[in-house]
Each structure stands twice: as structure tokens, then as C-alpha cells.
Design a protein around this motif. Structure first.
Motif, mmCIF file in Angstrom:
data_model
loop_
_atom_site.group_PDB
_atom_site.id
_atom_site.type_symbol
_atom_site.label_atom_id
_atom_site.label_comp_id
_atom_site.label_asym_id
_atom_site.label_seq_id
_atom_site.Cartn_x
_atom_site.Cartn_y
_atom_site.Cartn_z
ATOM 1 N N LEU A 39 -47.834 -119.970 19.892
ATOM 2 C CA LEU A 39 -47.142 -118.936 20.671
ATOM 3 C C LEU A 39 -46.036 -119.488 21.557
ATOM 4 C CD1 LEU A 39 -50.209 -116.693 21.556
ATOM 5 C CD2 LEU A 39 -48.406 -116.242 19.876
ATOM 6 N N THR A 40 -46.140 -120.755 21.949
ATOM 7 C CA THR A 40 -45.070 -121.359 22.757
ATOM 8 C C THR A 40 -44.038 -122.061 21.875
ATOM 9 O OG1 THR A 40 -46.386 -123.357 23.101
ATOM 10 C CG2 THR A 40 -46.497 -121.650 24.813
ATOM 11 N N ARG A 41 -44.229 -121.955 20.548
ATOM 12 C CA ARG A 41 -43.274 -122.440 19.546
ATOM 13 C C ARG A 41 -43.006 -123.936 19.669
ATOM 14 N NH1 ARG A 41 -41.761 -118.951 16.211
ATOM 15 N NH2 ARG A 41 -39.643 -119.661 15.889
ATOM 16 N N ARG A 42 -44.067 -124.704 19.859
ATOM 17 C CA ARG A 42 -43.957 -126.158 19.926
ATOM 18 C C ARG A 42 -43.528 -126.722 18.572
ATOM 19 N NH1 ARG A 42 -43.975 -127.261 25.228
ATOM 20 N NH2 ARG A 42 -45.612 -126.125 26.234
ATOM 21 N N THR A 43 -42.927 -127.884 18.593
ATOM 22 C CA THR A 43 -42.392 -128.489 17.381
ATOM 23 C C THR A 43 -43.465 -128.768 16.342
ATOM 24 O OG1 THR A 43 -40.713 -129.540 18.740
ATOM 25 C CG2 THR A 43 -40.992 -130.384 16.521
ATOM 26 N N LYS A 44 -44.576 -129.307 16.727
ATOM 27 C CA LYS A 44 -45.628 -129.670 15.772
ATOM 28 C C LYS A 44 -46.736 -128.625 15.719
ATOM 29 C CE LYS A 44 -44.493 -134.392 16.082
ATOM 30 N NZ LYS A 44 -43.966 -135.034 14.979
ATOM 31 N N SER A 45 -46.388 -127.382 16.001
ATOM 32 C CA SER A 45 -47.408 -126.344 16.107
ATOM 33 C C SER A 45 -48.142 -126.077 14.802
ATOM 34 C CB SER A 45 -46.807 -125.049 16.647
ATOM 35 O OG SER A 45 -45.789 -124.571 15.802
ATOM 36 N N ARG A 105 -40.145 -118.975 7.781
ATOM 37 C CA ARG A 105 -38.685 -119.098 7.770
ATOM 38 C C ARG A 105 -38.265 -120.308 8.578
ATOM 39 N NH1 ARG A 105 -36.750 -113.590 10.129
ATOM 40 N NH2 ARG A 105 -37.956 -114.510 11.779
ATOM 41 N N SER A 106 -37.158 -120.849 8.196
ATOM 42 C CA SER A 106 -36.582 -121.948 8.957
ATOM 43 C C SER A 106 -35.871 -121.362 10.166
ATOM 44 C CB SER A 106 -35.592 -122.721 8.084
ATOM 45 O OG SER A 106 -34.919 -123.681 8.848
ATOM 46 N N ASP A 107 -35.821 -122.109 11.245
ATOM 47 C CA ASP A 107 -35.106 -121.638 12.430
ATOM 48 C C ASP A 107 -33.594 -121.706 12.230
ATOM 49 O OD1 ASP A 107 -37.413 -121.076 13.764
ATOM 50 O OD2 ASP A 107 -37.492 -122.999 14.799
ATOM 51 N N SER A 154 -38.445 -129.577 1.354
ATOM 52 C CA SER A 154 -39.260 -130.789 1.274
ATOM 53 C C SER A 154 -40.523 -130.602 2.106
ATOM 54 C CB SER A 154 -38.473 -131.987 1.803
ATOM 55 O OG SER A 154 -38.302 -131.867 3.205
ATOM 56 N N ARG A 155 -41.442 -131.543 1.959
ATOM 57 C CA ARG A 155 -42.669 -131.483 2.754
ATOM 58 C C ARG A 155 -42.363 -131.582 4.238
ATOM 59 N NH1 ARG A 155 -46.726 -135.101 -0.905
ATOM 60 N NH2 ARG A 155 -47.079 -133.495 -2.445
ATOM 61 N N MET A 156 -41.379 -132.383 4.590
ATOM 62 C CA MET A 156 -41.014 -132.503 6.002
ATOM 63 C C MET A 156 -40.481 -131.180 6.532
ATOM 64 S SD MET A 156 -41.983 -135.269 7.223
ATOM 65 C CE MET A 156 -41.201 -135.153 8.810
ATOM 66 N N ASP A 157 -39.693 -130.462 5.712
ATOM 67 C CA ASP A 157 -39.192 -129.156 6.132
ATOM 68 C C ASP A 157 -40.346 -128.199 6.391
ATOM 69 O OD1 ASP A 157 -36.561 -129.940 5.977
ATOM 70 O OD2 ASP A 157 -36.262 -129.165 3.952
ATOM 71 N N TYR A 158 -41.373 -128.268 5.532
ATOM 72 C CA TYR A 158 -42.535 -127.391 5.695
ATOM 73 C C TYR A 158 -43.185 -127.620 7.055
ATOM 74 C CZ TYR A 158 -47.289 -125.672 5.209
ATOM 75 O OH TYR A 158 -48.487 -125.042 5.425
ATOM 76 N N TRP A 159 -43.402 -128.872 7.429
ATOM 77 C CA TRP A 159 -44.080 -129.176 8.695
ATOM 78 C C TRP A 159 -43.206 -128.880 9.896
ATOM 79 C CZ3 TRP A 159 -49.011 -129.293 8.669
ATOM 80 C CH2 TRP A 159 -49.687 -129.681 7.513
ATOM 81 N N ARG A 160 -41.881 -128.879 9.730
ATOM 82 C CA ARG A 160 -40.989 -128.554 10.842
ATOM 83 C C ARG A 160 -40.898 -127.060 11.093
ATOM 84 N NH1 ARG A 160 -36.609 -132.426 8.647
ATOM 85 N NH2 ARG A 160 -37.399 -134.403 9.378
ATOM 86 N N ARG A 161 -41.142 -126.266 10.065
ATOM 87 C CA ARG A 161 -41.056 -124.819 10.225
ATOM 88 C C ARG A 161 -42.216 -124.323 11.066
ATOM 89 N NH1 ARG A 161 -38.803 -122.306 4.610
ATOM 90 N NH2 ARG A 161 -36.960 -123.615 4.544
ATOM 91 N N ARG A 162 -41.879 -123.482 11.988
ATOM 92 C CA ARG A 162 -42.917 -122.957 12.882
ATOM 93 C C ARG A 162 -43.700 -121.856 12.172
ATOM 94 N NH1 ARG A 162 -38.436 -123.782 16.592
ATOM 95 N NH2 ARG A 162 -39.000 -125.548 17.890
ATOM 96 N N PRO A 163 -44.996 -121.797 12.414
ATOM 97 C CA PRO A 163 -45.798 -120.733 11.792
ATOM 98 C C PRO A 163 -45.463 -119.381 12.402
ATOM 99 C CG PRO A 163 -47.154 -122.055 13.248
ATOM 100 C CD PRO A 163 -45.810 -122.709 13.208
ATOM 101 N N PRO A 164 -45.819 -118.292 11.712
ATOM 102 C CA PRO A 164 -45.512 -116.973 12.258
ATOM 103 C C PRO A 164 -46.271 -116.718 13.558
ATOM 104 C CG PRO A 164 -46.887 -116.789 10.303
ATOM 105 C CD PRO A 164 -46.497 -118.234 10.431
ATOM 106 N N ALA A 165 -45.645 -115.957 14.427
ATOM 107 C CA ALA A 165 -46.282 -115.628 15.708
ATOM 108 C C ALA A 165 -47.586 -114.868 15.494
ATOM 109 C CB ALA A 165 -45.318 -114.810 16.568
ATOM 110 N N ALA A 166 -47.680 -114.130 14.393
ATOM 111 C CA ALA A 166 -48.917 -113.392 14.101
ATOM 112 C C ALA A 166 -50.105 -114.346 14.019
ATOM 113 C CB ALA A 166 -48.770 -112.613 12.797
ATOM 114 N N ALA A 167 -49.885 -115.542 13.504
ATOM 115 C CA ALA A 167 -50.964 -116.531 13.431
ATOM 116 C C ALA A 167 -51.442 -116.887 14.837
ATOM 117 C CB ALA A 167 -50.505 -117.784 12.687
#
Length: 152
Positions: A76-82, A135-137, A7-20
Motif C-alpha cells: 500500500l505504500t508502494r515500496r520498491t521491493k513490495s 503494469r509498469s510505472d 524480463s524477470r527483473m522487470d517483473y520484480w520491479r513492477r509494483r503489485p496491484p493495490a487490491a492485493a
């Protein structure tokens, strides 16, 4: 069989890659260095010196550097709304860079044009990394129907 789409909510909860986050940190550093140069500080590099005083561009570049650094830190600190924060800070930097490119295209500042084009490409790469769902955590549920059973 079709896989369940997130879902769209799942997309926003997933953290972006560390490479970003790493590329964002490099972009923030680039904005900071160029801002320092535009403030009038000469930077010796090997056999040459980078010198390009342009006081009108220095403050906006310093602000963009700080904003992109905030975005990089959240990734990089893997915040929830990153993801949302990083998309916002990258979009801000894109707008500022396009504006700066528009100004420098009408001048003889070829170094600035080259810088703006390269940082624009970098910001577009960051945007691409941030838009990939990632990826999802959480570990996906295992489908035991597909497990191979031993016949012994």
C-alpha cells in the motif's frame, strides 16, 4: 510481430496491484481478531457472542497477523521491493494456515475449520493478485508507425 516480453527483473520491479494490499490488510485484521478471540476475549456480535478460547493458536495467529500487515503496508505504500516482500509474507501465512487447518481438521472445532478454509481461500486470492505481472510505472514507448495520419 511479437511483443517484447518483460524480463524477470522487470517483473520484480513492477509494483503489485493495490487490491492485493487491501485484501492483505483485511486478512491481517482477520488473523488479529481470531487471535484475540483465541486469547479468550469474547466478542459480542449482534444477538450472539464469538467465544473460542484456544490459547495454543493465539500466538501463531498474532505473529501471522503482524507479518501479513507488514506485507500489506509495503504494497500500500508502494515500496520498491513490495512484490517480493508481499509474496514472502503471504507464503508464510499460507504455510501457517495449512498447518492450523491440519490441526483443526482432527478436532470438533467446526468454526475454526470454516475460518481456516476461508482465510486459506483469501490467501490464495492474494497470491494470485501478486503473481499477475501488473503494469509498469513507466509509460510504454509509443510506436509512431501505427499512428493514423490525417490527409488534410
Amino acid at each position: 510481430m511479437t511483443a517484447n516480453r518483460p524480463s524477470r527483473m522487470d517483473y520484480w520491479r513492477r509494483r503489485p496491484p493495490a487490491a492485493a494490499g487491501v485484501v492483505m490488510a483485511l486478512a491481517a485484521a482477520a488473523f488479529a481478531v481470531v487471535s484475540i478471540v483465541h486469547f479468550g476475549v469474547d466478542i459480542p456480535v449482534g444477538f450472539t457472542t464469538i467465544s473460542d478460547s484456544f490459547p495454543g493458536a493465539a500466538p501463531p495467529e498474532a505473529i501471522i497477523a503482524a507479518v501479513v500487515a507488514i506485507g500489506a503496508t509495503t504494497v500500500l505504500t508502494r515500496r520498491t521491493k513490495s512484490r517480493g516482500i508481499a509474496l514472502g509474507t503471504t507464503s508464510f501465512a499460507l504455510l501457517g494456515t495449512v498447518y492450523g487447518l491440519n490441526i483443526t481438521l482432527n478436532s470438533t472445532r467446526t468454526g475454526d475449520v470454516a475460518y481456516h478454509l476461508s482465510i486459506l481461500a483469501t490467501l490464495l486470492i492474494i497470491l494470485g493478485l501478486l503473481l499477475v505481472p501488473g503494469r509498469s510505472d513507466a509509460q510504454p514507448a509509443r510506436d509512431v508507425r501505427n499512428d493514423v495520419r490525417s490527409s488534410s
